[in-house]
Design an enzyme around this catalytic site. Structure first.
Site, PDB file in Angstrom:
ATOM      1  N   GLY A 148       0.813  -1.216   0.000  1.00 36.13           N
ATOM      2  CA  GLY A 148       0.000   0.000   0.000  1.00 36.13           C
ATOM      3  C   GLY A 148       0.840   1.257   0.000  1.00 36.13           C
ATOM      4  O   GLY A 148       0.389   2.310   0.461  1.00 36.13           O
ATOM      5  N   SER A 152       5.046  -5.468  -3.272  1.00 36.96           N
ATOM      6  CA  SER A 152       5.038  -4.013  -3.422  1.00 36.96           C
ATOM      7  C   SER A 152       5.686  -3.387  -2.184  1.00 36.96           C
ATOM      8  O   SER A 152       6.799  -3.773  -1.826  1.00 36.96           O
ATOM      9  CB  SER A 152       3.611  -3.518  -3.652  1.00 36.96           C
ATOM     10  OG  SER A 152       3.596  -2.189  -4.109  1.00 36.96           O
TER      11      SER A 152
END
Length: 546
Positions: A123, A202
């Protein structure tokens, strides 16, 4: 080491709005907790157990609460304050500043000493939640315990001023605190605290790659699966935390940013709701030594280059088209890049003059787009975004690890996609292991999901992704020149150097222009960092495309 016996008590209860469910009670160091199993699920869920308490904003968390009667570990929808809530319906979530909860998913078995997978959510360090994704199919198929949890994000997790009140890296210290909770308690659920594997994609991949370098994490895990992120990513570390704090404050309409005492008070006293109005620019930082435990004491590059870190067995994965992340904004961003390409150089580069910046920008643009425009070449646009945000930093990290003698690294490129797609997008390799609706999945993709889960499980239990029957007889460790690597696509095969020409191109640029991040200092000054760098642009896009 003493292993707390697994305490099992199975009964049937009627949970409001969820119907009849089996329950299991285990004792953790805070008291008894009750988990639930839906009919036919094959696993017990223990949701939203508090693993720490936030008593002082921006500081390391305090110990969690205790209790004597069973704590119902149901999903209360608790998330940390954030401007965007990706992946899930935010209407079903409770945003609160004291948000540190952990989730444990246990296969239906009485076995103990099971391997443990801990997932650190992504995120961009600005959003996300522990249970955004689940691995319950993997847990039940492979008899693995899975742990997910929240950590502070955005301003509340990562503003870094190097003061007693705002030392920095609160979010990463939460991640460490969660791992310490796992060490104390996972045996109660039947897990082996000495067999913990970390995974993340990520920013989650970047986070666990940073955990490898931290002095605060020794003994907390055994192996690492890092996907689509690295500790050398341009967004991984704030280049100048004080400058970033000023920019962040201006996002929330605070203007007296050069008065650092007033700036600190703004962050300390503003209601947390203020920081949910828009996403900020902050992330992890190199900390100033204040005589307390630090998460990160030096720049990741410095630690890597010196080889002064524990060399855990690690799998690094990336996809062939990470930059599809930006597909929906191609028209807008390509026009901006054609107008001033230098604004889109990574923000971990520095230049002696604006002229030098422009010359480097011209060489980069020519490498990817030749004499044409960005707006006329979508494939090159995707390649460029892939490299500057994700791919090159992963390959650079791998190269540095090999250089200092790391001998347990595995590298792979995931390129599988079904018909109608361009390629494998950001974090597609992690999605192949996670739960998803399998109703309409193709036979070929189901085969890939089975294969990826097998690679992960083999690595978790043996440190080698290939130990059983597989499309490839072996998967050697990566050596010099980032070779070999496993290609996971329509065919599964071992290949040589990964993205050699593109990696070598950036090697030359980073050798001359890399900018080491600095700890927060009242005397620091920005060194010609691009105002519209990719590290900022990524924050505007991530929530719409993951």
């Amino acid at each position: 080491m003493y292993v707390r016996p697994l305490i099992i008590c199975v009964v049937l209860v009627n949970v409001q709005s969820q119907g009849i469910q089996e329950t299991r009670i285990v004792n953790i160091d805070q008291g008894p907790v009750r988990g639930f199993k839906k009919p036919g699920a094959g696993y017990y869920s223990f949701y939203n157990m508090p693993y720490a308490t936030i008593r002082e904003r921006f500081k390391a968390a305090s110990p969690p609460p205790t209790w004597t009667t069973p704590f119902d570990a149901v999903d209360r929808g608790i998330i940390c304050p954030q401007a965007f809530v990706p992946y899930v319906n935010s209407a079903n979530r409770t945003m609160q500043e004291d948000c540190l909860v952990i989730n444990v998913f246990v296969p239906e078995t009485n076995e103990t000493n099971l391997p443990v997978l801990v997932d650190v959510h992504g995120g961009a360090f600005h959003a996300g939640l522990g249970d955004a994704f689940t691995y319950n199919k993997f847990a039940t198929l492979k008899n693995v315990i899975v742990v997910t949890y929240n950590y502070r994000v955005g301003i509340l997790g990562f503003i870094c001023m190097g003061t007693e009140n705002i030392p920095g890296n609160a979010g990463m210290k939460d991640v460490v605190t969660g791992l310490r909770w796992v060490q104390r308690n996972i045996a109660s659920f039947g897990g082996n605290p000495n067999d913990v594997t970390l995974t993340g994609c990520s920013a989650g991949g970047t986070a666990i790659d940073l955990l490898i370098l931290s002095n605060s994490t020794k003994g907390l895990f055994k192996r690492v699966i890092t996907d689509s992120g690295s500790n050398l990513a341009a967004y991984a570390i704030q280049p100048d935390p004080i400058e970033m704090a000023k920019q962040d404050a201006m996002l929330y309409n605070f203007t007296d940013v050069d008065n650092l005492d007033a700036l600190e008070q703004f962050f300390l006293t503003e209601p947390y709701e203020t920081f949910t109005r828009t996403s900020s620019n902050c992330g992890p930082c190199v900390e100033k030594d204040l005589g307390q435990e630090m998460f990160l004491h030096e720049a990741p590059y410095t630690i890597l280059n010196r080889g002064d870190f524990i060399k855990y067995p690690t799998m690094y994965g990336l996809t062939d088209m990470e930059g599809l992340f930006y597909f929906n904004r191609f028209e807008e961003l390509s026009q901006q890049m054609d107008s001033n390409f230098s604004n889109f150089l990574p923000n971990d580069l520095q230049f002696s003059s604006e002229g030098e910046r422009q010359r480097v920008a011209e060489s980069v643009k020519y490498f990817y787009f030749g004499n044409g425009s960005v707006s006329g070449n979508l494939k090159a646009f995707v390649d460029y975004q892939s490299d500057v945000v994700f791919v090159y930093s992963i390959l650079r990290t791998v190269q540095l690890n090999v250089h200092v003698g790391h001998r347990e690294l595995y590298l792979y490129e995931y390129s599988y996609y079904d018909d109608g797609s361009w390629g494998a997008p950001h974090c597609a390799q992690a999605r192949a292991v996670r739960d998803e609706d399998e109703t309409n999945l193709t036979e070929n993709y189901m085969r890939i999901k089975t294969l990826m889960r097998e690679f992960w499980y083999n690595f978790m239990i043996a440190g080698n992704p290939v130990i059983n029957a597989s499309p490839v007889p072996s998967w050697p460790i990566v050596g010099q020149n980032r070779s070999p690597h496993l290609s996971v696509g329509r065919s599964i095969e071992l290949r040589g150097t990964l993205m050699q020409e593109r990696a070598q191109f950036w090697d030359a640029i980073y050798e001359r222009h890399y900018r080491l991040p600095v700890p927060p200092s009242r005397d620091s000054a920005s060194l010609l960092a691009p105002r519209n760098s990719v590290s900022v642009t990524i924050l505007l896009i991530i929530f719409n495309l993951l």
